[in-house]
Design a protein around this motif. Structure first.
Motif, PDB file in Angstrom:
ATOM      1  N   MET A 107       0.606  -1.218  -0.129  1.00 30.11           N
ATOM      2  CA  MET A 107      -0.069   0.034   0.034  1.00 30.11           C
ATOM      3  C   MET A 107       0.993   1.246  -0.050  1.00 30.11           C
ATOM      4  SD  MET A 107      -3.002  -0.210  -0.520  1.00 30.11           S
ATOM      5  CE  MET A 107      -4.550  -0.939   0.219  1.00 30.11           C
TER       6      MET A 107
ATOM      7  N   TRP B 226       0.521   4.400  -2.625  1.00 28.63           N
ATOM      8  CA  TRP B 226       0.562   5.805  -2.463  1.00 28.63           C
ATOM      9  C   TRP B 226       1.708   6.321  -3.107  1.00 28.63           C
ATOM     10  CZ3 TRP B 226      -1.920   3.902   2.876  1.00 28.63           C
ATOM     11  CH2 TRP B 226      -2.978   3.403   2.217  1.00 28.63           C
TER      12      TRP B 226
ATOM     13  N   GLY C 282       1.626   9.690  -5.334  1.00 28.96           N
ATOM     14  CA  GLY C 282       2.108  10.900  -5.123  1.00 28.96           C
ATOM     15  C   GLY C 282       1.783  11.672  -4.235  1.00 28.96           C
ATOM     16  N   ALA C 283       0.290  10.850  -2.786  1.00 30.12           N
ATOM     17  CA  ALA C 283       1.012  11.144  -1.415  1.00 30.12           C
ATOM     18  C   ALA C 283       1.686  10.466  -0.876  1.00 30.12           C
ATOM     19  CB  ALA C 283      -0.266  10.080  -0.732  1.00 30.12           C
ATOM     20  N   VAL C 284       2.829  11.456  -0.922  1.00 32.82           N
ATOM     21  CA  VAL C 284       4.191  11.234  -0.116  1.00 32.82           C
ATOM     22  C   VAL C 284       4.311  10.980   1.579  1.00 32.82           C
ATOM     23  CG1 VAL C 284       6.109  11.466  -2.484  1.00 32.82           C
ATOM     24  CG2 VAL C 284       5.016  13.776  -0.439  1.00 32.82           C
ATOM     25  N   ASP C 285       3.492  11.313   1.798  1.00 32.46           N
ATOM     26  CA  ASP C 285       2.986  12.094   3.121  1.00 32.46           C
ATOM     27  C   ASP C 285       2.666  10.850   3.482  1.00 32.46           C
ATOM     28  OD1 ASP C 285       4.014  14.669   5.067  1.00 32.46           O
ATOM     29  OD2 ASP C 285       3.416  14.887   3.094  1.00 32.46           O
ATOM     30  N   VAL C 286       1.691  10.564   2.664  1.00 29.99           N
ATOM     31  CA  VAL C 286       0.978   9.346   3.230  1.00 29.99           C
ATOM     32  C   VAL C 286       2.007   7.914   3.554  1.00 29.99           C
ATOM     33  CG1 VAL C 286      -1.365   7.845   3.097  1.00 29.99           C
ATOM     34  CG2 VAL C 286      -1.275  10.327   2.342  1.00 29.99           C
TER      35      VAL C 286
ATOM     36  N   PHE D 295       4.970   7.448   3.893  1.00 29.17           N
ATOM     37  CA  PHE D 295       5.278   7.622   4.433  1.00 29.17           C
ATOM     38  C   PHE D 295       5.041   7.012   6.083  1.00 29.17           C
ATOM     39  CE2 PHE D 295       9.239  10.771   6.939  1.00 29.17           C
ATOM     40  CZ  PHE D 295      10.079   9.806   7.478  1.00 29.17           C
ATOM     41  N   THR D 296       3.871   7.681   6.652  1.00 29.82           N
ATOM     42  CA  THR D 296       3.010   7.344   7.115  1.00 29.82           C
ATOM     43  C   THR D 296       2.801   6.175   7.702  1.00 29.82           C
ATOM     44  OG1 THR D 296       2.584   9.090   7.284  1.00 29.82           O
ATOM     45  CG2 THR D 296       1.592   7.818   8.925  1.00 29.82           C
ATOM     46  N   GLU D 297       2.727   5.355   6.267  1.00 30.03           N
ATOM     47  CA  GLU D 297       2.056   3.712   6.478  1.00 30.03           C
ATOM     48  C   GLU D 297       3.525   3.128   6.978  1.00 30.03           C
ATOM     49  OE1 GLU D 297      -0.746   3.027   5.693  1.00 30.03           O
ATOM     50  OE2 GLU D 297       0.111   1.106   5.668  1.00 30.03           O
TER      51      GLU D 297
END
Lengths: 274, 132, 81
Positions: free
Chosen positions: C40, C44, C48-52, C54-56
């Motif tokens: 997942m 992401w 392009g959802a780099v912050d998401v 990183f969190t995941e």
């Protein structure tokens, strides 16, 4: 139950796939979600807050009220795990086990008496010797993990990262210590009480920053009010306000992760850990 | 052929999000083991995050971190079309971290159940409760 | 945003997700769930959802796997389905 579940799942899934036909196509720049509110954030963030990472700015500034309660949810989850699992021993066990650090001799000493010298450490009945290679590698690695965590929190304005990710990385470094050594080593450095207090302090820093803005005469969480305290212009004050809030989030998340881990892995007894 | 591919590409994310969501829902309803149910719950949650992130994608856009020089950088003009929609990312970032906190609570409940009944299987639990 | 990679990872995600629920060992399920989270995270990054992402990577693939392993260690690995 399996048949019922399957029927329900297929029915709901069919309905959702039927509805999905009306969605805008994937990666369509003109989809309704991308044209209403987000252009404002993308175009105005740099002017208004001087933070290049739009996600950080929206998270801690434009939608800070939301994030404050998310932090509170994490804190309450930590408290919930503590209340569910933590068991305090009513009576001390009759005998305790002590191990001589240098020679590895294990002694069983009756309650109330102390071991003969200071070279003994207390162990549990389930004690297994930790692996030397894993111990050494983790000891060398943990400082770098922690520095990286601090970097992620502090540099969240300019690169992916922020309080949540940095807090989780800091918490993971302490969890690594607990796995490679044992839970007693962690409790010696970071007691359960300190953990719980820091959890609350993180949430307090967040809410306190918001309340300070209120006291300085602007709305709750409007960080430009901090300009008179921090001696910068209002735009930079918003940037600094985001950093303060992220530090609060980082502390709260770190301590909650350690708290949940130590309760889950030791079944609330704080003895041996994983 | 290219029409078919464009239709698949336009909808594949949504189909997979529905598939994952239904896998999670089925696991929560029909699986017998409590830890498996918790895994199902997490898959369900990830499916919703997938849906939100898929909404925000724009063709030909880059990650939502602005290019900037020194100083305030207010003089450069930013076009919204060049950057991915950041709003779903913000919502989902907090959802992931809250998700791990609720996962901790769920596992704590499972451990408590195991302490009391010495099993994690749903049918054995129900049988033990009925006996009392 | 490269759609062939997106399609391939999406297919893999479903396979790993079903695998995590099918495997008859809870420790295996925990590790497969970690793999699922990491897929997942990859997805992401592609979108392009780099912050998401990183969190995941830190939360989903890191800490929640450890929580699962800890809980399985304190209960039992046995499962019927």
């Amino acid at each position: 139950m399996k048949i019922t579940g399957l029927i329900v799942t297929i029915l709901v899934g069919g309905l959702l796939i039927y509805a999905a036909a009306d969605f805008p196509a994937w990666s369509d720049p003109n989809s309704p979600a991308s044209t209403y509110l987000s252009p404002h954030f993308i175009e105005k963030t740099m002017e208004e807050t001087s933070v290049p990472n739009i996600v950080t700015a929206v998270l801690a500034d434009y939608r800070s009220f939301d994030t404050m309660f998310e932090t509170t949810v994490i804190f309450s989850a930590g408290v919930a795990v503590f209340i569910l699992l933590r068991t305090f021993r009513r009576k001390e066990p009759e005998a305790r086990h002590y191990r001589h650090v240098l020679t590895g001799v294990t002694m069983r000493i009756k309650e109330g008496k102390l071991p003969p010298s200071d070279d003994f450490e207390r162990i549990d009945t389930l004690w297994t010797p930790p692996d030397l290679i894993i111990k050494t590698v983790c000891r060398l690695l943990i400082p770098f993990i922690q520095i990286f965590g601090l970097y992620v929190i502090a540099h969240g304005h300019h690169s992916p990262g922020g309080g949540f990710q940095g807090g989780v990385i800091l918490g993971a470094s302490i969890i690594v210590l607990a796995i490679s050594h044992n839970l007693r080593t962690v409790v010696k450095r970071m007691s359960e009480k300190l953990d719980a207090v820091l959890c609350a302090v993180g949430v307090l820093i967040y809410a306190g920053t918001g309340a300070l803005c209120l006291l300085l005469g602007l709305n709750f969480m409007d960080y430009s009010a901090l300009a008179s305290v921090l001696f910068v212009d209002p735009i930079m004050a918003r940037s600094h306000g985001i950093l303060i809030v992220e530090i609060g989030v980082g502390i709260a998340v770190m301590c909650t992760m350690v708290w949940i881990y130590s309760n889950v892995s030791s079944r609330g007894r704080y003895e041996q850990g994983l | 052929m290219s029409d078919l591919i464009s239709i698949i590409v336009a909808n594949y994310n949504y189909w997979i999000y529905i598939t994952l969501m239904m896998i999670g829902l089925y696991a929560m309803i029909a699986k017998n083991n409590l830890v498996k149910k918790i895994v199902g719950m997490n898959i369900f949650q990830t499916a919703i995050i997938l849906f939100y992130v898929s909404i925000g994608v724009k063709k030909g856009a880059t990650i939502p971190i602005l290019q900037h020089g020194h100083g305030h950088g207010a003089h450069t003009v930013v076009h919204a079309v060049d950057y991915v929609n950041p709003l779903p990312h913000v919502l989902m970032l907090t959802a992931i971290v809250v998700g791990v906190a609720t996962l901790g609570v769920a596992l704590a409940l499972a451990i408590r159940v195991y302490d009391r009944y010495n099993t994690l299987e749903e049918d054995e639990l129900l049988a033990q409760i009925r006996e009392k | 945003m490269i759609w062939p990679i997106d399609l391939a990872i999406l297919t893999l995600v479903v396979i790993v997700g079903i695998g995590a629920l099918m495997v008859k060992d809870l420790l295996g399920a925990a590790i497969l769930f970690g793999a699922y989270s990491f897929m997942m995270c990859l997805l992401w990054t592609v979108m392009g959802a780099v912050d998401v992402a990183f969190t995941e990577a830190s939360v989903g693939a890191g800490v929640s796997t450890v929580f699962f392993v800890g809980a399985v260690f304190r209960t039992s690995r046995r499962t019927k389905d």
